[in-house]
Design an enzyme around this catalytic site. Structure first.
Site, mmCIF file in Angstrom:
data_model
loop_
_atom_site.group_PDB
_atom_site.id
_atom_site.type_symbol
_atom_site.label_atom_id
_atom_site.label_comp_id
_atom_site.label_asym_id
_atom_site.label_seq_id
_atom_site.Cartn_x
_atom_site.Cartn_y
_atom_site.Cartn_z
ATOM 1 N N TYR A 32 11.086 19.105 2.858
ATOM 2 C CA TYR A 32 10.025 18.222 3.360
ATOM 3 C C TYR A 32 8.700 18.966 3.478
ATOM 4 O O TYR A 32 7.652 18.488 3.019
ATOM 5 C CB TYR A 32 10.455 17.669 4.719
ATOM 6 C CG TYR A 32 9.606 16.540 5.248
ATOM 7 C CD1 TYR A 32 9.652 15.280 4.656
ATOM 8 C CD2 TYR A 32 8.784 16.714 6.360
ATOM 9 C CE1 TYR A 32 8.892 14.234 5.156
ATOM 10 C CE2 TYR A 32 8.026 15.674 6.869
ATOM 11 C CZ TYR A 32 8.080 14.427 6.271
ATOM 12 O OH TYR A 32 7.338 13.394 6.773
ATOM 13 N N SER A 49 1.914 14.895 6.651
ATOM 14 C CA SER A 49 2.706 15.160 7.859
ATOM 15 C C SER A 49 2.177 16.419 8.514
ATOM 16 O O SER A 49 1.508 17.237 7.857
ATOM 17 C CB SER A 49 4.178 15.376 7.467
ATOM 18 O OG SER A 49 4.912 15.948 8.535
HETATM 19 N N1 NAD Z 1 8.181 8.805 10.801
HETATM 20 C C1 NAD Z 1 7.714 10.028 10.987
HETATM 21 O O1 NAD Z 1 8.050 10.717 11.937
HETATM 22 C C2 NAD Z 1 6.707 10.586 10.017
HETATM 23 C C3 NAD Z 1 5.906 11.659 10.447
HETATM 24 C C4 NAD Z 1 5.002 12.208 9.559
HETATM 25 C C5 NAD Z 1 4.875 11.708 8.282
HETATM 26 N N2 NAD Z 1 5.669 10.670 7.889
HETATM 27 C C6 NAD Z 1 5.505 10.193 6.529
HETATM 28 O O2 NAD Z 1 5.058 8.866 6.535
HETATM 29 C C7 NAD Z 1 5.524 8.179 5.368
HETATM 30 C C8 NAD Z 1 6.221 6.892 5.802
HETATM 31 O O3 NAD Z 1 7.314 7.251 6.626
HETATM 32 P P1 NAD Z 1 8.072 6.196 7.556
HETATM 33 O O4 NAD Z 1 8.364 6.909 8.806
HETATM 34 O O5 NAD Z 1 7.368 4.912 7.568
HETATM 35 O O6 NAD Z 1 9.432 6.114 6.746
HETATM 36 P P2 NAD Z 1 10.305 4.826 6.339
HETATM 37 O O7 NAD Z 1 11.580 5.364 5.823
HETATM 38 O O8 NAD Z 1 10.319 3.850 7.461
HETATM 39 O O9 NAD Z 1 9.434 4.207 5.144
HETATM 40 C C9 NAD Z 1 9.341 4.813 3.893
HETATM 41 C C10 NAD Z 1 9.277 3.711 2.870
HETATM 42 O O10 NAD Z 1 9.130 4.324 1.582
HETATM 43 C C11 NAD Z 1 9.916 3.557 0.679
HETATM 44 N N3 NAD Z 1 10.234 4.364 -0.505
HETATM 45 C C12 NAD Z 1 11.112 5.389 -0.595
HETATM 46 N N4 NAD Z 1 11.159 5.848 -1.851
HETATM 47 C C13 NAD Z 1 10.276 5.102 -2.557
HETATM 48 C C14 NAD Z 1 9.872 5.094 -3.921
HETATM 49 N N5 NAD Z 1 10.414 5.954 -4.815
HETATM 50 N N6 NAD Z 1 8.939 4.224 -4.322
HETATM 51 C C15 NAD Z 1 8.394 3.333 -3.442
HETATM 52 N N7 NAD Z 1 8.759 3.273 -2.143
HETATM 53 C C16 NAD Z 1 9.683 4.159 -1.718
HETATM 54 C C17 NAD Z 1 11.152 3.159 1.464
HETATM 55 O O11 NAD Z 1 11.845 2.066 0.884
HETATM 56 C C18 NAD Z 1 10.548 2.841 2.820
HETATM 57 O O12 NAD Z 1 10.206 1.483 2.937
HETATM 58 C C19 NAD Z 1 6.430 9.170 4.636
HETATM 59 O O13 NAD Z 1 5.702 9.825 3.623
HETATM 60 C C20 NAD Z 1 6.783 10.165 5.721
HETATM 61 O O14 NAD Z 1 7.089 11.443 5.191
HETATM 62 C C21 NAD Z 1 6.554 10.089 8.729
#
Ligand code: NAD
Length: 251
Positions: A156, A143
């Site tokens: 985070y 991130s």
């Molecule tokens: N959406 C944003 O703004 C953003 C920005 C920067 C980074 N990220 C990072 O990108 C990644 C994905 O985020 P997203 O926005 O798609 O979120 P999301 O919540 O849509 O998806 C996250 C997924 O991880 C799964 N998950 C959670 N705990 C788990 C575990 N213990 N084992 C296996 N799966 C698990 C959830 O079920 C979910 O499907 C994350 O690491 C997040 O920190 C997101």
């Protein structure tokens, strides 16, 4: 002509595959002919997404990245699906937002467990296999919080900074085996993870004011970097967190 971004037939394990970012990248990799194993703690959602993918030969399984045996099972599933493991995209993660003074310790611990420990456990299960087979590419979603200090992001940001440094250490340890380990650092993207926060006008205004290009990222913005880091085009890139952020980490 040989296409250096060609991923047709590559066996790629996607963790967090039911989420906004994981499912979006999975759809693009499937469209390009990769053979995918979709894994998520929500196994039913991973299965349902798997059924909607273009192409054949994909499979789904339940995965808890905080459980090393579960990581080993998912890696095995990908190997048996593809005859090897060319790539891993780990998009499993959680976001907990709170002023540090009020942050429940459980939120901090859960963030470290899933975002950092989970990344290590899945990466080393995959790394063992890739070392044995003589190479591979591992990509985790970090991130902009690996670098910038948003208020209320103690859990985070600490976890994402640790993840970026973990990426560098794994890269150094496994480089001689031609295993590349990298991270993508997105700015805020509308997904189930961020939607509850972006629905708050003050939060949204703060985030938007910090992005020089003046818009949120989209999952589509990440596709090129994911493709680079999972194809032969990116085989010599390792230990990097590549920010896809409209300039967010510059200001
Ligand atoms: N959406 C944003 O703004 C953003 C920005 C920067 C980074 N990220 C990072 O990108 C990644 C994905 O985020 P997203 O926005 O798609 O979120 P999301 O919540 O849509 O998806 C996250 C997924 O991880 C799964 N998950 C959670 N705990 C788990 C575990 N213990 N084992 C296996 N799966 C698990 C959830 O079920 C979910 O499907 C994350 O690491 C997040 O920190 C997101």
């Amino acid at each position: 002509m040989n296409d250096i971004f060609d991923i047709e037939g590559r066996s790629i394990l996607i963790a967090g595959a039911a989420g906004g970012i994981g499912s979006g990248i999975a759809a693009e990799l499937a469209r390009r002919g990769a053979r995918l194993t979709l894994a998520d703690i929500d196994g039913a959602a991973a299965t349902s997404h798997c059924e909607s993918l273009p192409g054949t030969g994909h499979k789904a399984c339940r995965l808890d990245v905080t459980d090393e045996a579960s990581c080993a099972t998912a890696v095995e599933a990908a190997i048996s699906n593809g005859g090897g493991l060319d790539g891993v995209l780990n998009a499993a993660g959680i976001l907990r937002v709170s002023p540090a003074l009020d942050l429940p310790l459980d939120d901090f611990t859960a963030s470290m467990n899933i975002n950092v420990t989970g990344s290590l456990l899945l990466a080393r299960q995959a790394g063992r296999v890739m070392i044995e087979q003589g190479g591979g590419q591992i990509v985790t979603i970090a991130s902009v919080s690996s670098m910038v200090a948003n208020p209320n992001y103690a859990a985070y940001a600490a976890s994402k900074a640790a993840l970026s440094q973990l990426t560098r250490v794994l890269a150094v340890e496994w480089a001689e085996h031609q295993v590349a380990v990298n991270a993508i650092g997105p700015a805020v993207i509308p997904t189930p993870l961020s939607d509850p926060f972006m629905a708050k006008p003050e939060y949204r205004a703060f985030q938007m004011s910090r992005i020089p290009m003046g818009r949120m990222a989209t999952v589509e913005d990440l596709l090129g970097t994911a493709l680079l880091l999972l194809s032969s085009a990116g085989a010599f890139i390792t230990g990097q967190t590549i920010y896809v952020d409209g300039g967010r980490t510059l200001v």
